[in-house]
Scaffold this active site. Sequence first.
Site, PDB file in Angstrom:
ATOM      1  N   GLU A 361       0.795  -1.239   0.000  1.00  0.00           N
ATOM      2  CA  GLU A 361       0.000   0.000   0.000  1.00  0.00           C
ATOM      3  C   GLU A 361       0.826   1.287   0.000  1.00  0.00           C
ATOM      4  O   GLU A 361       0.653   2.141   0.860  1.00  0.00           O
ATOM      5  CB  GLU A 361      -0.936   0.002   1.222  1.00  0.00           C
ATOM      6  CG  GLU A 361      -1.906  -1.144   1.190  1.00  0.00           C
ATOM      7  CD  GLU A 361      -2.830  -1.149   2.397  1.00  0.00           C
ATOM      8  OE1 GLU A 361      -4.047  -1.268   2.178  1.00  0.00           O
ATOM      9  OE2 GLU A 361      -2.342  -1.061   3.534  1.00  0.00           O
TER      10      GLU A 361
HETATM   11  C1  NGO Z   1      -4.181  -4.789   4.547  1.00  0.00           C
HETATM   12  C2  NGO Z   1      -3.219  -3.697   4.943  1.00  0.00           C
HETATM   13  C3  NGO Z   1      -3.044  -3.598   6.454  1.00  0.00           C
HETATM   14  C4  NGO Z   1      -4.398  -3.625   7.153  1.00  0.00           C
HETATM   15  C5  NGO Z   1      -5.148  -4.877   6.741  1.00  0.00           C
HETATM   16  C6  NGO Z   1      -6.517  -4.931   7.383  1.00  0.00           C
HETATM   17  C7  NGO Z   1      -2.091  -5.480   4.152  1.00  0.00           C
HETATM   18  C8  NGO Z   1      -1.017  -6.365   3.706  1.00  0.00           C
HETATM   19  N1  NGO Z   1      -2.010  -4.178   4.324  1.00  0.00           N
HETATM   20  O1  NGO Z   1      -3.312  -5.920   4.467  1.00  0.00           O
HETATM   21  O2  NGO Z   1      -2.349  -2.421   6.774  1.00  0.00           O
HETATM   22  O3  NGO Z   1      -4.205  -3.631   8.542  1.00  0.00           O
HETATM   23  O4  NGO Z   1      -5.312  -4.947   5.337  1.00  0.00           O
HETATM   24  O5  NGO Z   1      -7.275  -6.014   6.989  1.00  0.00           O
END
Ligand code: NGO
Length: 550
Positions: A361
């Site tokens: 992200e």
């Molecule tokens: C995503 C995000 C995390 C969140 C999570 C919540 C990943 C790999 N990055 O998973 O920061 O906490 O969802 O479900």
Amino acid sequence: MTQRYCLTCLSLALALSCARAPKPRAPQPAPATSPRAAENAPRSVSHQPSSPQLARLLPLPQRVEAAAGERFTFTPQTTIVAGENQPLVMNVAAQLVAFLRRATGVVPPVVAGPEPAPPANVIALTIDANASTSEEGYDLTIASGRVTVRARTPAGLFYAVQTIRQLLPDSAEYTALMFREPPVVTLPAVHIVDAPRYAWRGTMLDVARHFFSVDEVKHYIDLIALYKINRLHLHLADDQGWRIEIKSWPELARRGGASEVGGGPGGYYTQEQYADLVQYAASHFVTIVPEIDMPGHTNALLSSYADLNCNGTAPATYTGTEVGFSALCVDLDVTYKFIDDIVREIAALTPGPYFHAGGDEVKTLTPDQYRRFVERVQTIVQSHGKQMVGWDEVSVATLLETSIVQHWRPDASKQLLAGSPHLLLSPADRAYLDMKYDDSTLLGLNWAGNVSLQKAYDWDPEALVPGARAGAVVGVEAPVWSETLTNMRDVEFMAFPRLPAVAEIGWTPQAQRSWNTFKERVAAQAPRWTALGINFYRTPDIQWRESNPQ
Ligand code: NGO
């Protein structure tokens, strides 16, 4: 000295009864099968074990052959014989003693050396380098007067002990009950040959969004070991908190550790505490996988050191739950000195071969900046003797043959994933334990939809990434993200019963798994979880048992 305690049976909420040795069962005739059916049958597993004890093994072992002979009965003379006096084997023997003590009221002695001849009543734990089982597999024979475990490694012995543990009365999980009237405890006659499907059977705990203490993490390790999970990935840094002491950058823990989602006090592990956790995990054959998420999810570290920011100004600490706003300054040299220091210190404390560098992200870098960053970090990780693991966004970079891509986004490019050297599977719509079970679940998120128990169980890792390289899938992992989870009771609620479902996916061959038999076996875990005090969710699709026949 062995001691026996004699009290009348208590009528407890656990619905325990004064167990007496059941009469030996008559051998069951084998069902007639046509040669064709036998050909198509999965490797000979008994789906209808003749003993109710065998019907609750989870994960389902590869091969369970109920035997016709007499059951094994624990006696005050039962002795554990460890073939070798090596610390890892003795550690497994000691854990078996603890379960047996609670199950029978007797503390069996442990002796090292060769197996004594019958009629001695013995549980023999033997390392056999030539055993035909795989690395973590085991061969367990239970017969009258003798339980024999053979494995190539201490890990194999440990998994056999977890199987024996699941055959013991559920009440053995509740310490206080060891003072009840000594019951006669027996094990069914059986031959089990078992080995895991995948090397990586993991779970992740997000200790960054909410901090979990050393004791809480140890408690989680206790619970996951029962289901033969062997990797605990610790998400040690995110926007809301930094959770491990780094001697060369002390503000990380001091400042970055002092926050968490919702404005609580946060916390961090000193290096000694982290090393203690690693050691505790190792004694349960669990490898710790440390993660420092970068280049995004880095507000806690950026707020600790102004110099790491492109504009030289440290941002405020962050206690919300938005994602994607922070990023390391990828053009500064100090950024790579910083990464080298933290990877070096963490790698030195972590005997396992992995370092997870996050990579998810990132919304503030160009694709080219991102790719170059991942490739440079990968080299740093390798220079400290570790394999890099990264969330599935890293698959856009040129990866080393040793690197592992952790698939999480349901809509990630399957084509990019297929090119990955190794794949660890945590698809959020199946394996994320922070997703709600259903619309009534108060805890958790639902950005990937609700994840019912059946959804968590009913999928095949090999079918997820069409065109993946042969053997690329190293295993499965169930992450527990903690934006909404503040304590262990919350974690238990989200992890049970779904974590055992993912554990079985990682352990049991696909052809032998089915939702219908899983439903029965998971229902039979309830009395054990009650005895352990686990705050599990009684999903309405399962007819949870209140007690199990012994
Ligand atoms: C995503 C995000 C995390 C969140 C999570 C919540 C990943 C790999 N990055 O998973 O920061 O906490 O969802 O479900």
